[in-house]
Write an enzyme that holds these catalytic residues in place. Structure first.
Site, mmCIF file in Angstrom:
data_model
loop_
_atom_site.group_PDB
_atom_site.id
_atom_site.type_symbol
_atom_site.label_atom_id
_atom_site.label_comp_id
_atom_site.label_asym_id
_atom_site.label_seq_id
_atom_site.Cartn_x
_atom_site.Cartn_y
_atom_site.Cartn_z
ATOM 1 N N ARG B 63 36.208 -0.535 -42.014
ATOM 2 C CA ARG B 63 36.485 0.527 -41.034
ATOM 3 C C ARG B 63 37.378 -0.037 -39.941
ATOM 4 O O ARG B 63 36.909 -0.447 -38.877
ATOM 5 C CB ARG B 63 35.175 1.015 -40.429
ATOM 6 C CG ARG B 63 34.246 1.623 -41.449
ATOM 7 C CD ARG B 63 33.042 2.242 -40.778
ATOM 8 N NE ARG B 63 32.222 2.915 -41.771
ATOM 9 C CZ ARG B 63 31.286 3.815 -41.484
ATOM 10 N NH1 ARG B 63 31.048 4.140 -40.227
ATOM 11 N NH2 ARG B 63 30.587 4.386 -42.435
ATOM 12 N N ASP B 65 39.908 -0.506 -36.829
ATOM 13 C CA ASP B 65 39.986 0.121 -35.505
ATOM 14 C C ASP B 65 41.310 0.859 -35.298
ATOM 15 O O ASP B 65 42.254 0.664 -36.057
ATOM 16 C CB ASP B 65 39.901 -0.962 -34.412
ATOM 17 C CG ASP B 65 38.477 -1.435 -34.189
ATOM 18 O OD1 ASP B 65 37.538 -0.723 -34.588
ATOM 19 O OD2 ASP B 65 38.319 -2.527 -33.605
ATOM 20 N N ARG B 216 39.553 -9.695 -34.312
ATOM 21 C CA ARG B 216 40.350 -9.686 -33.081
ATOM 22 C C ARG B 216 39.773 -10.622 -32.031
ATOM 23 O O ARG B 216 40.506 -11.254 -31.267
ATOM 24 C CB ARG B 216 40.445 -8.271 -32.533
ATOM 25 C CG ARG B 216 41.334 -7.379 -33.404
ATOM 26 C CD ARG B 216 41.177 -5.918 -33.059
ATOM 27 N NE ARG B 216 41.375 -5.698 -31.648
ATOM 28 C CZ ARG B 216 40.965 -4.617 -30.997
ATOM 29 N NH1 ARG B 216 40.326 -3.649 -31.664
ATOM 30 N NH2 ARG B 216 41.169 -4.487 -29.717
#
Lengths: 263, 263
Positions: B63, B65, B216
Site C-alpha cells: 500500500r 503512500d 522512507r
C-alpha cells in the site's frame, strides 16, 4: 546608453544579465507569454521582478512549445546593478520557482549580448521509447511508441537533413514579416543523429536556428521512417517539395528538450 | 467455491486474476482508497469494473503512500471467466488508465493466490540526487539534496539493517489489531544497499514486508548519515531503542518506487 528595456534605475546604467534555465514544460503553455496562460517566461519575469523590484524585459534563445522541456535554455535581460547579486538572485529564484523551473547559472554579460540574436546554434534532444506498454514514470518526458524502430533507417534519413536547406516542409507556416514579405525558412542543420540509450532512442539535432515545430515535425517523420511507414530516402524529396503536407507525423511535445545553446 | 468477493457471475466459478501494475504516484493520494480522494486502487477498480462489468474487490502487495511510484506492484482479484480475456483486459485498461497507470501483465493465477498474503518479499528502490541545483525533469521522481553524500558510510549503515529486527524506531505506530493487541513490527530485511547511477544514488531494499513509512524513514536516516549528521554506526542503536524519536529524517515520497514483489 539606450536600451529597449528601461529598468528605471534612476541613474546607474543597467547591466545585461545572462541566465541558463532548466524547466519541466508539463504544466506550461510554452515558454513565451500567452495572455492569461501559465508560461515559463511569465513565471520567470514574475520571479525576477519580485527579487529585483523593477520591470524586466526578457529575451530567450528558443521559444519552446507547450509541454516541451529545457535543460539549457538561455535568457537575457537588463537589471539595475545596485539590486543585482547574481548568486543571491539564483538562490532566490530557485526558491520561488521550484520544482518546475531551476536557474542553473546567472552572470553579468557583455552589454551587447542577446539570448536570441547572439545565439549561433541551438541543440535539441528528443526521447522516444519503443515498448508494448508505456512507462508511467516517463509520462510527460518521452514519446511512447509501440513499434520497433529501425535505427539505421532513421540515421540514414537524418543525414539528409544536414546542411543548409529550405525547411518549409517541416515548419508551420510563419506570419509574414511586418513589411509583408514572406519569412525565409532556410536553416542550417549542423548535425542530426539517433542514438540508443537503455530502452530509448534519443534524437539529437543542432541547427543555426529552428522554425516553428521543425524539430517535432522532423522527429515524427524520422519515426515514420523507423517504423517502415516511409522509405529511408524520403527526406530529400520532402525537403525539395517545400510543401508542409509532404512531411509525416508531428511528434508530441513531451519528448523534446532544448539542452544547449551555443554563442 | 466460496470467495469473499462475489463477482456475481451467476453460475460460473470466478477465477483469480493476478496483475502487475506500474504507476506514477504524483497525482494520487496513495495506492489505497481514501474516501473522496484520487487513488491508484480507485482508478484501477473503476477501470476493471468498466471492462469486466461486475464488482471488483482488489488486494495489493504494497500500500504505497501518496506520491510513491511503482513499476512492479502486484494486485489480485476475482473475475467472471466468461468476461475475462487477459490480453484484451490489459489493452482496455491501458487505454483507460494511461498515462499515470500501466498494466504490465495480466494472468489467471492459482485460486489461492493473494497479492498480499502470498508475497514472500517486497523490493523498493529510492532515488536521491545530490546537486547544487535540482533538475526539473526529475521533479516528482527523485529526492533532490544539496549535500555531498558519503556512499561508504551509507552502505556501512545499510548493512546494520539486514536480518530480522524490530523496526519500531523506523515505523509509524500502527493501530492495534481488532482484538486490541499491539501489532508486531518485527520484519526481516533481505538486502539493503546503495549504488551510484549516473549523478544519482539509488538505495535498494528488500524485506519480507515493510511497516508504514519504513523505507522512507530508513532512507532519510541513511541520508542523514551520508551527509555526516549522524555517525555510520547509529543504525544499530536506533533499532535497539525501539523508539520512533530516535530515527532521523523521513525521506519524501517522490523518490520511492515499489519495483518488485517475490512470490
Amino acid at each position: 546608453m539606450v536600451t529597449t528595456a528601461d529598468p528605471g534605475t534612476g541613474g546607474s546604467a543597467p547591466v545585461r544579465v545572462r541566465m541558463t534555465v532548466a524547466y519541466n514544460g508539463t504544466g506550461y503553455r510554452g515558454f513565451w507569454a500567452v495572455e492569461g496562460q501559465r508560461t515559463v517566461a511569465g513565471d520567470l519575469v514574475e520571479g525576477l521582478e519580485k527579487v529585483l523590484r523593477h520591470p524586466i524585459e526578457l529575451t530567450c534563445a528558443g521559444r519552446t512549445d507547450a509541454g516541451v522541456h529545457a535543460t539549457g535554455q538561455v535568457v537575457s535581460f537588463d537589471a539595475d546593478p545596485n539590486r543585482l547579486d547574481p548568486e543571491r538572485l539564483q538562490a532566490s529564484l530557485n526558491g520561488l520557482l521550484a520544482p518546475a523551473i531551476a536557474v542553473r547559472e546567472v552572470g553579468v554579460s557583455d552589454p551587447d549580448f542577446d539570448a536570441r540574436f547572439s545565439a549561433r546554434a541551438r541543440w535539441y534532444r528528443y526521447r522516444v521509447r519503443s515498448a508494448p506498454v508505456p512507462d508511467p514514470l516517463r509520462a510527460g518526458l518521452v514519446w511512447p511508441v509501440r513499434h520497433v524502430l529501425d535505427g539505421r533507417a532513421m540515421n540514414e534519413a537524418a543525414r539528409q537533413l544536414v546542411g543548409e536547406h529550405d525547411f518549409t516542409s517541416f515548419c508551420r507556416r510563419p506570419k509574414p514579416a511586418p513589411d509583408g514579405t514572406e519569412r525565409s525558412l532556410v536553416r542550417r542543420v549542423i548535425a542530426a543523429q539517433w542514438g540508443a540509450a537503455d530502452d530509448e532512442w534519443h534524437f539529437e539535432i543542432g541547427a543555426s536556428a529552428f522554425c516553428h515545430q521543425m524539430v517535432r515535425s522532423i522527429t515524427g517523420t524520422l519515426v515514420d521512417i523507423g517504423r517502415g511507414r516511409l522509405p529511408a530516402d524520403a527526406v530529400s524529396g520532402i525537403l525539395a517539395a517545400q510543401d508542409r503536407n509532404q512531411a509525416g507525423t508531428i511528434a508530441p511535445p513531451q519528448g523534446l528538450v532544448l539542452h544547449r545553446v551555443d554563442y
